[in-house]
Design a protein around this motif. Structure first.
Motif, PDB file in Angstrom:
ATOM      1  N   ASP A  14       1.113  -1.639   3.028  1.00  0.00           N
ATOM      2  CA  ASP A  14       1.812  -2.926   3.138  1.00  0.00           C
ATOM      3  C   ASP A  14       0.897  -4.006   3.733  1.00  0.00           C
ATOM      4  O   ASP A  14       0.879  -5.143   3.265  1.00  0.00           O
ATOM      5  N   GLY A  44       2.047   4.193   4.713  1.00  0.00           N
ATOM      6  CA  GLY A  44       2.782   3.155   3.990  1.00  0.00           C
ATOM      7  C   GLY A  44       2.564   1.782   4.609  1.00  0.00           C
ATOM      8  O   GLY A  44       2.444   0.770   3.907  1.00  0.00           O
ATOM      9  N   GLY A  47       7.927   7.734   1.196  1.00  0.00           N
ATOM     10  CA  GLY A  47       7.685   6.671   0.220  1.00  0.00           C
ATOM     11  C   GLY A  47       6.315   6.725  -0.446  1.00  0.00           C
ATOM     12  O   GLY A  47       6.199   6.485  -1.651  1.00  0.00           O
ATOM     13  N   GLY A  60       6.714   4.661   5.397  1.00  0.00           N
ATOM     14  CA  GLY A  60       6.346   3.369   5.948  1.00  0.00           C
ATOM     15  C   GLY A  60       6.192   3.421   7.457  1.00  0.00           C
ATOM     16  O   GLY A  60       5.469   2.623   8.052  1.00  0.00           O
ATOM     17  N   HIS A 101      13.461  13.388   4.482  1.00  0.00           N
ATOM     18  CA  HIS A 101      12.340  13.270   3.537  1.00  0.00           C
ATOM     19  C   HIS A 101      11.815  14.659   3.165  1.00  0.00           C
ATOM     20  O   HIS A 101      11.554  14.937   2.003  1.00  0.00           O
ATOM     21  N   ASN A 132       3.169   7.547  -4.801  1.00  0.00           N
ATOM     22  CA  ASN A 132       1.878   7.022  -5.274  1.00  0.00           C
ATOM     23  C   ASN A 132       1.245   7.920  -6.341  1.00  0.00           C
ATOM     24  O   ASN A 132       1.022   9.104  -6.116  1.00  0.00           O
ATOM     25  N   GLY A 147       2.854  -0.732  -1.284  1.00  0.00           N
ATOM     26  CA  GLY A 147       2.483   0.499  -1.992  1.00  0.00           C
ATOM     27  C   GLY A 147       2.458   0.321  -3.499  1.00  0.00           C
ATOM     28  O   GLY A 147       1.407   0.479  -4.145  1.00  0.00           O
ATOM     29  N   GLN A 171      -0.838   0.010  -5.957  1.00  0.00           N
ATOM     30  CA  GLN A 171      -0.949   0.983  -7.055  1.00  0.00           C
ATOM     31  C   GLN A 171      -1.136   0.272  -8.398  1.00  0.00           C
ATOM     32  O   GLN A 171      -2.001   0.633  -9.186  1.00  0.00           O
TER      33      GLN A 171
HETATM   34  O1  KG4 Z   1      10.031   6.485   2.896  1.00  0.00           O
HETATM   35  P1  KG4 Z   1      10.130   5.026   2.732  1.00  0.00           P
HETATM   36  O2  KG4 Z   1      10.939   4.492   1.579  1.00  0.00           O
HETATM   37  O3  KG4 Z   1      10.669   4.333   4.008  1.00  0.00           O
HETATM   38  C1  KG4 Z   1      10.351   4.789   5.302  1.00  0.00           C
HETATM   39  O4  KG4 Z   1      10.976   5.774   5.749  1.00  0.00           O
HETATM   40  O5  KG4 Z   1       9.405   4.188   5.870  1.00  0.00           O
HETATM   41  O6  KG4 Z   1       8.630   4.495   2.613  1.00  0.00           O
HETATM   42  C2  KG4 Z   1       8.343   3.153   2.393  1.00  0.00           C
HETATM   43  C3  KG4 Z   1       6.833   2.997   2.279  1.00  0.00           C
HETATM   44  C4  KG4 Z   1       6.384   1.551   2.190  1.00  0.00           C
HETATM   45  O7  KG4 Z   1       5.364   1.344   3.145  1.00  0.00           O
HETATM   46  C5  KG4 Z   1       5.854   1.421   0.776  1.00  0.00           C
HETATM   47  O8  KG4 Z   1       4.789   0.495   0.638  1.00  0.00           O
HETATM   48  C6  KG4 Z   1       5.391   2.845   0.489  1.00  0.00           C
HETATM   49  O9  KG4 Z   1       6.359   3.658   1.103  1.00  0.00           O
HETATM   50  N1  KG4 Z   1       5.344   3.126  -0.949  1.00  0.00           N
HETATM   51  C7  KG4 Z   1       4.204   3.426  -1.604  1.00  0.00           C
HETATM   52  C8  KG4 Z   1       4.551   3.532  -2.974  1.00  0.00           C
HETATM   53  N2  KG4 Z   1       5.899   3.317  -3.087  1.00  0.00           N
HETATM   54  C9  KG4 Z   1       6.363   3.074  -1.838  1.00  0.00           C
HETATM   55  N3  KG4 Z   1       2.944   3.570  -1.159  1.00  0.00           N
HETATM   56  C10 KG4 Z   1       1.994   3.851  -2.071  1.00  0.00           C
HETATM   57  N4  KG4 Z   1       2.238   3.956  -3.395  1.00  0.00           N
HETATM   58  C11 KG4 Z   1       3.496   3.812  -3.899  1.00  0.00           C
HETATM   59  N5  KG4 Z   1       3.718   3.918  -5.211  1.00  0.00           N
END
Ligand code: KG4
Ligand code: ZN
Length: 339
Positions: free
Chosen positions: A176, A172, A278, A146, A118, A282, A189, A193
């Motif tokens: 959720d 995250g 993730g 997340g 990341h 946002n 997320g 949003q």
């Molecule tokens: O990095 P990621 O794809 O997976 C992990 O490594 O956990 O992050 C996923 C997280 C989820 O909790 C999702 O709700 C959040 O990122 N997420 C967001 C948005 N897009 C994804 N949170 C807030 N705003 C967003 N636009």
């Protein structure tokens, strides 16, 4: 000089992904097969379903990435794969695919930390585009996904000093869980949003946790405050102002993430800021960082914020250059702190 090309595989959660990256930065091809629609039915990621879905997708995803790049495995210099953290049953699918490729081709294999991936997503650009400036050390890195929320000071490549992390839910995860309690679909997320877009963010004064260690985070109190507000509103038989609740919650999360990052950047004398994971997709969080001009801020392109393999190739490249090659008997590491 001949470019160094890494083929990477990512399968730590619910995305099956493969990518090919040149010299740690130029993205040649990237494929992400998302299982989101399948897990949305369960309101969250169902681990056994996720691993079985990876089994179905992994070979087509690797093949499609090679086709997209117009390359063959002969053009690749090393393989990198997410070793952890993540769901064990999901990680082993990508790991075994990468081991199979390593055995078949004789290419070196690099097991990569997903969190490091990341962070390195900020170095990536699309091959053919104007080359953007590299992030400059010392860097303050905010990682919001997340499963993780942490602030690390990066004084050099692959060198992290953890300043703080979450004591309970990751950012995250908070999105959720709050989405679920507002009746909004998974993943939370993007749902929060979207609901926030027409909401009044100042309507509800949700708490910003005050903690002993200034760079730690805590989101469970905020989640409980939203729950109590929802219950009180339901008791009074009023329709739930979902949009205002979502916007007020999102504002509280963004406020905490932004303010702690800026404070840490000043205190530790970092030159620039890097936001990844993730939650960095946002819009409100991105706007908060873009609205200040004290520090240059790097936030990946939207497609590189959530899980992908390009970032695993970017981190894999740095490990490869540092001589950090794995042996073929490496196991996955479902729990694996960055520092
Ligand atoms: O990095 P990621 O794809 O997976 C992990 O490594 O956990 O992050 C996923 C997280 C989820 O909790 C999702 O709700 C959040 O990122 N997420 C967001 C948005 N897009 C994804 N949170 C807030 N705003 C967003 N636009
Ligand atoms: Zn992730």
């Amino acid at each position: 000089m001949k470019p160094i090309r890494i083929l990477a595989i990512e399968s730590s959660c619910d995305e099956t992904a493969c990518a090919i990256l040149e010299n740690g930065r130029a993205l040649l091809a990237s494929t992400v097969a998302s299982q989101m629609d399948i897990h949305a039915r369960y309101g969250g990621v169902f681990p056994e379903v996720a691993s079985r879905q990876h089994v179905l997708s992994i070979i087509p995803v690797v093949e499609q990435t090679l086709v997209q790049s117009n390359l063959t495995l002969k053009d690749i210099d090393a393989l990198s794969v997410t070793r952890g953290p993540g769901l064990a049953g999901s990680l082993v699918v990508g790991m075994n695919m990468a081991k199979g490729l390593a055995l078949g081709t004789g290419l070196p294999l690099i097991g990569v930390n997903h969190l490091e991936g990341h962070i390195y997503s900020s170095w990536i650009y699309n091959a053919g585009d104007i080359v953007p400036a590299e992030p400059k050390f010392p860097l303050m890195t905010l990682l919001v996904s997340g499963g993780h929320t942490e602030l690390n000071l990066m004084t050099d490549h692959l060198t992290y000093q953890r300043l703080g992390s979450t004591l309970d839910d990751a950012a995250g995860e908070a999105f959720d869980k709050v989405a679920r309690l507002l009746g909004l679909p998974f993943p939370g997320g993007p749902s929060i949003q979207n609901a926030s877009a027409n909401g009044v963010a100042t309507r509800f004064k949700f708490p910003r946790a005050r903690l002993d260690k200034p760079y730690d985070f805590s989101f469970s109190g905020l989640k409980t405050a939203v729950l109590y507000e929802v219950e009180a509103l339901k008791r009074s038989n009023k329709p739930l102002p979902i949009e205002d609740l979502a916007a007020s919650f999102q504002a509280a999360v963004v406020d905490v993430l932004f303010n702690k990052t800026i404070k840490a950047t000043r205190e530790f004398g970092a030159q620039e800021i890097l936001v990844s994971g993730g939650v960095s997709a946002n819009r409100a969080l991105r706007e908060a960082f873009q609205a200040q001009n004290e520090f240059k801020v790097h936030i990946p392109a939207f497609s590189l914020c959530t899980d992908n393999a390009a970032m695993i190739a970017a981190a894999g490249y740095r490990r490869y250059m540092a001589g950090d090659i794995s042996t073929l008997d490496i196991d996955v590491q479902p729990t694996w702190p960055l520092s």
